[in-house]
Design an enzyme around this catalytic site. Structure first.
Site, PDB file in Angstrom:
ATOM      1  N   ASP A 291     -38.843 -13.455 -32.232  1.00  0.00           N
ATOM      2  CA  ASP A 291     -39.144 -14.693 -31.530  1.00  0.00           C
ATOM      3  C   ASP A 291     -39.365 -15.776 -32.588  1.00  0.00           C
ATOM      4  OD1 ASP A 291     -39.542 -16.610 -29.614  1.00  0.00           O
ATOM      5  OD2 ASP A 291     -41.000 -15.478 -28.458  1.00  0.00           O
TER       6      ASP A 291
HETATM    7  C1  NOJ Z   1     -40.197 -19.067 -28.152  1.00  0.00           C
HETATM    8  C2  NOJ Z   1     -40.145 -18.332 -26.841  1.00  0.00           C
HETATM    9  O1  NOJ Z   1     -41.168 -17.373 -26.786  1.00  0.00           O
HETATM   10  C3  NOJ Z   1     -38.813 -17.643 -26.600  1.00  0.00           C
HETATM   11  O2  NOJ Z   1     -38.814 -17.091 -25.313  1.00  0.00           O
HETATM   12  C4  NOJ Z   1     -37.691 -18.607 -26.794  1.00  0.00           C
HETATM   13  O3  NOJ Z   1     -36.460 -18.001 -26.508  1.00  0.00           O
HETATM   14  C5  NOJ Z   1     -37.737 -19.095 -28.240  1.00  0.00           C
HETATM   15  N1  NOJ Z   1     -38.987 -19.808 -28.450  1.00  0.00           N
HETATM   16  C6  NOJ Z   1     -36.567 -20.005 -28.591  1.00  0.00           C
HETATM   17  O4  NOJ Z   1     -36.714 -21.225 -27.999  1.00  0.00           O
END
Ligand code: NOJ
Length: 759
Positions: A291
């Site tokens: 993430d």
């Molecule tokens: C953080 C989020 O937790 C995730 O779900 C998302 O895909 C990413 N950022 C990218 O934006």
């Protein structure tokens, strides 16, 4: 253009002559192609494939000369970037792809990822709302629409579906998933993966899906986003994992790990999750992306002393691609030289990513997704609008309908609409709609205005204001200004029906938007009570990204419609339901509590040793002294304008063994006056087991449609698979014993019967 790039190009072309479509190349041939690229790569270039950067510069503008953008630009030219996120639009995607393909030594194309969570520009209902439809075909279609639109702007990867089973309405991200049930969540995970990826990843209307967040993210303590997660193996295996496993089995090509620690180990550095469960037990052969920044977040977690150690832990734990930590590109080469990371580990991660690039067809045509004419024809097209409207209607849940207030009469009525949300064209888009234009949704008021037979008046009543900068959304809900109350109250006095659109603004749920109070925000509750005093004929239309606690409304307000955040066609969908042009068929995918203190509250709870009061006036049983245990609206609940009666639940036999099965059937009759759809739900209970089992578990559902007076026999099958769970022997297996089976229109009102499984 370097010699090696030409070699690749020739190799790519010649393999094209032999076998033009990768889709028909056997796995071995695909792997041979991947290995042949890998052999040409330096260690640094392999590591580059594991590096994902956020869009970093005005792509069509001047080359960045300094700062972070300059470093990223240089890395891109040096073949040190494998993927980009948040770059969108054919022009920008093509510009970056051109650098990767034409200016780097090996010309390996990039993958472009984006959060296409419930649509790209044409927005469908938030995923929690879609889950309320229980309509797998429509959900798959909605994902396919999102994929087609996203692919047309150059994207080839969405960070969806989020398949986190969520039980805590305080957590803002419940809007992004399919709710609280592992079975429903698994079916929806499959539908979404199939919708995004289709049958052929090389087709230009399909994109990669990503099952996220692996794992346990939704179990953040006290519902506070990013908080600690500490859950036992039984919950992990029986509740959290099933939708991930279903997504893996459905062929999802990527996984995303999560921000949280799980039982003391951050998910990003968790080898048990990524290496053992995912890549070994489930044989997942796609790749795992971290993430955002989660590799470096292992430092504040207290698990890595610096970015270098974080990189070492993450790669060894099976996290293949680094989203925005820059830890891999900075440190992996040194870690390999120091012997802390094996080169074979890097090879494995790079191989996984390259393989997916081949599957997407990027090696055959890196500009497959870059056609400006196609982009123009595709974005926002009429068929998408029709698709998201269908999805939106099916997502609405009728929670209460007394005095037959609904459906609304089509003429001769004076209708007053109250609430800032009724006149808002941004809020219905919900959270996670980053490419959609503000003010692009059909508001409720606009939807209602299409029905000309009634007199329609609007009064705002109270404000719901949202400030937004380019990247940061800031939600400020008016909590004190009641200056609009008097106008709303005066208008309500003369109305036949008052429609009040209240709830959360679209940006009040989603990532980083946990709440401790899940009632109507601001002065909206007060507004509702004041209007009720002058006119109780209220239809309350709720807009929200999570279950809300609305006990007062449930007691007093005659009609309540759960309309979530329904996307671009929101107002049309709600109006069609209110006027009865669509008879509501949605069922809640998450329990609605009476009070935030009951959270987490879910239908598949355990019985405990003290489930009921056994002695008069005893306090020593599992309960609250100030609130009931039961929810306001249970999982699976939702009304229709018609009524359904369940009878004659019968089993083909009461025992089965081995690979045998039991047929369960029930009669459902439409006893009301409208044609309507009903989701018939099958639950079981395993009475005694090596690990205690929930009081009910959903194991099947079917949507039927019945004319007034018509009835239908609905059949389900129970077999070994239905009763399997992760037992005390740490295996998924069926244990012999006594079971109950329940069938009904929600998780509480059910008919029941008994059966036995004999080994
Ligand atoms: C953080 C989020 O937790 C995730 O779900 C998302 O895909 C990413 N950022 C990218 O934006």
């Amino acid at each position: 253009m370097s010699f090696v790039f030409i070699t690749i190009a020739i190799w790519s072309c010649s393999s094209k002559i032999i076998q033009p479509k990768v889709a028909f190349v056997s796995k071995n041939q695909l792997e041979i192609r991947v290995d042949s690229v890998l052999k040409l790569m330096t260690l640094e270039e392999k590591i580059g494939q594991l590096n994902q950067y956020n869009g970093f510069w005005e792509i069509t503008g001047p080359t960045p000369k300094e700062g972070q953008a300059a470093k990223k630009y240089a890395d891109l030219k040096n073949g040190l970037v494998g993927s980009m996120l948040n770059v969108k639009g054919v022009k920008d995607v093509r510009a970056l792809q051109k650098i990767a393909v034409e200016e780097t030594r090996l010309g390996i194309p990039l993958i472009f990822g984006f959060d296409v969570i419930h649509g790209y520009k044409t927005i469908s209902p938030i995923p929690l709302a879609e889950a309320a439809s229980w309509d797998l075909k429509e959900i798959k279609k909605s994902a396919a629409i999102a994929a087609e639109e996203a692919a047309s702007v150059g994207l080839n990867w969405t960070f969806a579906p989020m398949v986190d089973v969520s039980r805590d309405a305080r957590w803002g991200r419940v809007m992004e998933g399919a709710g609280e049930d592992p079975y429903l969540g698994s079916q929806i995970a499959i539908a979404r993966v199939q919708g995004f990826q289709g049958d052929d990843l090389k087709a230009r209307n399909t994109i990669l899906a990503c099952a996220k967040h692996f794992a346990g993210y939704a179990f953040a303590e006290s519902g506070r986003d990013y908080n600690t997660v500490d859950i036992g193996e039984s919950t992990l295996q029986n509740i959290v994992f099933p939708p991930f496993k279903a997504a893996a089995d459905a062929g999802v090509r990527t996984f995303m790990n999560s921000f949280n620690e799980l039982n003391g180990i951050p998910a990003t550095g968790n080898a048990y999750l990524q290496r053992k469960i995912l890549k070994s037990d489930w044989n997942f052969d796609g790749f795992v992306v971290s993430d955002w920044g989660s590799i470096n977040e292992m430092i504040p977690h207290g698990f890595a002393k610096d970015s270098k150690q974080a990189a070492e832990i993450a790669i060894n734990a099976g996290s293949d691609m680094d989203m925005e930590s820059s830890a891999y590109v900075a440190h992996l080469a040194a870690l390999v030289k120091e012997g802390k990371v094996q080169e074979s580990t890097i090879d494995d991660a790079a191989r996984r990513i390259l393989k997916v690039k081949f599957e997407l067809g990027l090696f055959d045509n890196p500009y497959l997704y870059c056609d400006e004419n196609y982009e123009k024809e595709t974005v926002g097209k009429a068929a998408f609008q029709e698709g998201v409207l269908e999805m939106a209607k099916k997502s609405i849940v009728l929670l209460k309908n007394e005095k037959e207030l609904l459906p609304l009469k089509k003429s001769g009525q004076k209708i007053v609409v109250i609430g800032a949300l009724a006149n808002d064209k941004t809020s219905p888009l919900g959270s996670w709609r980053i490419a959609a234009d503000d003010n692009s949704a059909v508001s409720l008021l606009e939807g209602l205005q299409k029905y000309k037979g009634n007199q329609l008046t609007y009064a705002k009543g109270a404000d719901v204001t949202v400030g937004r900068t380019q990247f940061i959304w800031e939600t400020k809900i008016n909590t004190t200004d009641k200056s609009g109350f008097s106008e709303a109250i005066a208008a309500a006095k003369t109305a036949d029906v008052v429609i009040m659109s209240l709830g959360e603004h679209g940006l009040q749920s989603g990532e980083g938007r946990s709440r401790t109070d899940i009632g109507l925000p601001g002065v909206q509750q007060e507004l509702l009570e004041e209007v009720y005093k002058v006119n109780p004929n209220i239809v309350l239309v709720l807009n929200n990204g999570r279950p809300l606690a609305i006990p007062w409304a449930d007691e007093k307000i005659p009609a309540i419609v759960e309309a979530w955040h329904l996307g671009t066609q929101s107002g049309n969908a709600i109006a069609q339901v209110l006027y009865g042009d669509y008879n509501p068929s949605g069922k809640l995918p998450m329990t609605f509590p009476r009070n935030v203190g009951q959270v987490p509250i879910y239908y598949n709870y355990k019985n405990t040793g003290r489930p009921v009061m056994t002695e008069p006036d005893s306090v020593f049983w599992s309960h609250y002294i100030d609130e009931k245990n039961t929810p306001l609206y249970p999982f699976g609940y939702g009304l229709s304008y018609t009524q359904f009666e369940y009878s004659d639940l019968s089993l083909s036999q009461n025992t089965f063994s081995g690979d045998g099965q039991i047929e369960v059937s029930v009669t459902v009759k439409n006893t009301g006056k409208y044609t309507g759809k009903e989701v018939v739900q099958l639950y079981i209970r395993d009475l005694i087991a090596s690990v205690t089992r929930p009081v009910k578990e959903l194991k099947g559902f079917e949507m039927i449609e019945l004319q007034p007076g018509a009835s239908q026999r609905v059949n389900f099958t129970i077999n070994k698979k239905t009763i399997e769970f992760f037992t005390a022997q740490s295996k998924w297996e069926a244990e012999p014993g006594d079971f109950k089976v329940f069938v009904g229109g929600n998780s509480v009102q059910t008919l029941e019967n008994d059966f036995q499984y004999l080994k």
